[in-house]
Each structure stands twice: as structure tokens, then as C-alpha cells.
Design a protein around this motif. Sequence first.
Motif, PDB file in Angstrom:
ATOM      1  N   SER A 216       8.200  10.928  -1.959  1.00 33.77           N
ATOM      2  CA  SER A 216       7.668   9.686  -2.526  1.00 33.77           C
ATOM      3  C   SER A 216       8.723   8.591  -2.630  1.00 33.77           C
ATOM      4  O   SER A 216       8.412   7.413  -2.475  1.00 33.77           O
ATOM      5  CB  SER A 216       7.032   9.940  -3.887  1.00 33.77           C
ATOM      6  OG  SER A 216       8.007  10.322  -4.829  1.00 33.77           O
TER       7      SER A 216
ATOM      8  N   LYS B 206       2.263   1.680  -3.482  1.00 39.35           N
ATOM      9  CA  LYS B 206       1.197   2.171  -4.364  1.00 39.35           C
ATOM     10  C   LYS B 206       0.982   3.671  -4.161  1.00 39.35           C
ATOM     11  O   LYS B 206       0.880   4.438  -5.122  1.00 39.35           O
ATOM     12  CB  LYS B 206      -0.103   1.411  -4.087  1.00 39.35           C
ATOM     13  CG  LYS B 206      -1.263   1.835  -4.936  1.00 39.35           C
ATOM     14  CD  LYS B 206      -2.526   1.074  -4.538  1.00 39.35           C
ATOM     15  CE  LYS B 206      -3.703   1.971  -4.743  1.00 39.35           C
ATOM     16  NZ  LYS B 206      -4.542   2.178  -3.623  1.00 39.35           N
ATOM     17  N   GLU B 207       0.921   4.105  -2.902  1.00 35.08           N
ATOM     18  CA  GLU B 207       0.710   5.520  -2.606  1.00 35.08           C
ATOM     19  C   GLU B 207       1.889   6.372  -3.062  1.00 35.08           C
ATOM     20  O   GLU B 207       1.709   7.527  -3.450  1.00 35.08           O
ATOM     21  CB  GLU B 207       0.469   5.721  -1.110  1.00 35.08           C
ATOM     22  CG  GLU B 207      -0.884   5.219  -0.661  1.00 35.08           C
ATOM     23  CD  GLU B 207      -1.088   5.313   0.838  1.00 35.08           C
ATOM     24  OE1 GLU B 207      -0.206   5.873   1.539  1.00 35.08           O
ATOM     25  OE2 GLU B 207      -2.114   4.816   1.316  1.00 35.08           O
TER      26      GLU B 207
ATOM     27  N   ASN C 165       0.833  -1.205   0.000  1.00 32.19           N
ATOM     28  CA  ASN C 165       0.000   0.000   0.000  1.00 32.19           C
ATOM     29  C   ASN C 165       0.869   1.257   0.000  1.00 32.19           C
ATOM     30  O   ASN C 165       0.561   2.231  -0.690  1.00 32.19           O
ATOM     31  CB  ASN C 165      -0.946  -0.012   1.198  1.00 32.19           C
ATOM     32  CG  ASN C 165      -2.082   0.962   1.026  1.00 32.19           C
ATOM     33  OD1 ASN C 165      -2.557   1.178  -0.089  1.00 32.19           O
ATOM     34  ND2 ASN C 165      -2.522   1.537   2.118  1.00 32.19           N
TER      35      ASN C 165
ATOM     36  N   ARG D  98       3.495   6.053  -5.733  1.00 30.39           N
ATOM     37  CA  ARG D  98       3.399   6.189  -7.187  1.00 30.39           C
ATOM     38  C   ARG D  98       2.260   7.100  -7.620  1.00 30.39           C
ATOM     39  O   ARG D  98       2.084   7.339  -8.802  1.00 30.39           O
ATOM     40  CB  ARG D  98       3.201   4.808  -7.835  1.00 30.39           C
ATOM     41  CG  ARG D  98       4.348   3.882  -7.602  1.00 30.39           C
ATOM     42  CD  ARG D  98       5.532   4.389  -8.342  1.00 30.39           C
ATOM     43  NE  ARG D  98       6.662   3.495  -8.197  1.00 30.39           N
ATOM     44  CZ  ARG D  98       7.891   3.898  -8.334  1.00 30.39           C
ATOM     45  NH1 ARG D  98       8.170   5.139  -8.607  1.00 30.39           N
ATOM     46  NH2 ARG D  98       8.882   3.050  -8.201  1.00 30.39           N
ATOM     47  N   GLU D  99       1.488   7.623  -6.684  1.00 28.92           N
ATOM     48  CA  GLU D  99       0.319   8.431  -7.022  1.00 28.92           C
ATOM     49  C   GLU D  99       0.629   9.905  -7.202  1.00 28.92           C
ATOM     50  O   GLU D  99      -0.260  10.717  -7.318  1.00 28.92           O
ATOM     51  CB  GLU D  99      -0.785   8.214  -5.983  1.00 28.92           C
ATOM     52  CG  GLU D  99      -1.351   6.810  -6.041  1.00 28.92           C
ATOM     53  CD  GLU D  99      -2.372   6.534  -4.968  1.00 28.92           C
ATOM     54  OE1 GLU D  99      -2.592   7.386  -4.073  1.00 28.92           O
ATOM     55  OE2 GLU D  99      -2.971   5.450  -5.012  1.00 28.92           O
ATOM     56  N   HIS D 100       1.877  10.302  -7.204  1.00 25.53           N
ATOM     57  CA  HIS D 100       2.341  11.663  -7.495  1.00 25.53           C
ATOM     58  C   HIS D 100       1.574  12.743  -6.746  1.00 25.53           C
ATOM     59  O   HIS D 100       1.226  13.762  -7.292  1.00 25.53           O
ATOM     60  CB  HIS D 100       2.284  11.951  -9.000  1.00 25.53           C
ATOM     61  CG  HIS D 100       3.107  11.001  -9.789  1.00 25.53           C
ATOM     62  ND1 HIS D 100       4.465  10.918  -9.653  1.00 25.53           N
ATOM     63  CD2 HIS D 100       2.752  10.076 -10.714  1.00 25.53           C
ATOM     64  CE1 HIS D 100       4.924   9.979 -10.473  1.00 25.53           C
ATOM     65  NE2 HIS D 100       3.913   9.453 -11.125  1.00 25.53           N
ATOM     66  N   SER D 101       1.339  12.498  -5.487  1.00 29.34           N
ATOM     67  CA  SER D 101       0.669  13.496  -4.668  1.00 29.34           C
ATOM     68  C   SER D 101       1.727  14.278  -3.891  1.00 29.34           C
ATOM     69  O   SER D 101       2.709  13.716  -3.439  1.00 29.34           O
ATOM     70  CB  SER D 101      -0.302  12.822  -3.697  1.00 29.34           C
ATOM     71  OG  SER D 101      -0.815  13.762  -2.799  1.00 29.34           O
TER      72      SER D 101
END
Length: 186
Positions: free
Chosen positions: A160, A86-87, A83, A89-92
Motif C-alpha cells: 500500500s 484512495k485505494e 484513485n 488507504r483501503e487496507h486491503s
Amino acid sequence: MGFIELFILAIGLSMDAFAVSICKGLSLGKIKWKHMVLAGLWFGVFQALMPAIGYFLGSFFAELVSHIAPWIAFLLLLFIGGNMIKESREHSDELDDKMDTKTMFLLAVATSIDALAVGVSLAFLQIPILAPVFFIGCVTFVCSAIGIKIGSLFGMVYKSKAEFLGGLVLICIGLRILLKGLGILP
């Protein structure tokens, strides 16, 4: 059990919680004292609780747990680490600063399952449980709080990438626990 042996035992048991705290600190960004205290409490309480449970349940439960505990820890850390990856890789631009009950519970259980067997061992050796449980909990509290701080220092710089690395480290810790439980690693 002397102080030195107890200290070495407590440090050994707290290392997984320390490593996981560093990983959690990576995703927190700017930390507050409450983050350090929460991590310390979650991990410290569970590291103290599991040997107490193992002590009182004795050898019957230890045989069952010794076979499935590595799998449980591996699956929990694989899920949480995956998880985090995955987070990452979300470019936030926002970091996950939540330390919600579900996540912290799963992390605390995953890092403290091996302490159950320690409690059984202490019962077999007829060592009174109160002092070891208290000491293990306190040492883990301190190590986890420090881990959050260390992780946050790196997380602020690398965001990230740090969260990705943290997820990867959690998965590796889970794999190490599984391989040790299966007798593949010493």
C-alpha cells in the motif's frame, strides 16, 4: 533526422510512460509477461499514434492542442493518481492487478499528448514520419515493459505504501506537464 537524434527523441517521449508504468507495476504485485506486454502495447501504440496524428493534422490543430493538452494530461493523471492513493488507504491485502481498458486508455492518452506536438514539428521540418513513429513506439514499448517489472519489484515489498507513492508520482507528473505547458517550468 539521424539515428542519435531520433533515439534521444524517443527516449524523451517515453519517459512519462516509463514512470507511469513503474507506478502501475507497483500496484500489480506479482506480474506476468502479459502485464509487461499490455503496458508496452498501450503506451507504445499511443506514443506512436499521437505524432502520426500531429503530423497529419498540422499546425491548425497544434495551436489548439498546445493550449489545452497540459490541462488534459494533468486532469487525467490527477484522477488516476488520486484513485491510487484512495485505494492505498483501503487496507486491503489484495493488490489491484487489473489493467482494464479504461484505465490503460486514460494513462496512454495522458502520457502521449505531448507527442502530438512532436508530430507537428516533424511535419514542419518535412521529416518523413514513418521511421520516427515506428521507432518511438518500439522504444516506448520496451521502456514501459521494463517499468512494469521495476514497479512490481518494489510493489511486492511495500504494497500500500508503494501504491500511495505511485499515485503521488502520477499526480506530480501531471503537475509537471501542466507547469511546463503554462511556461512556468522550462
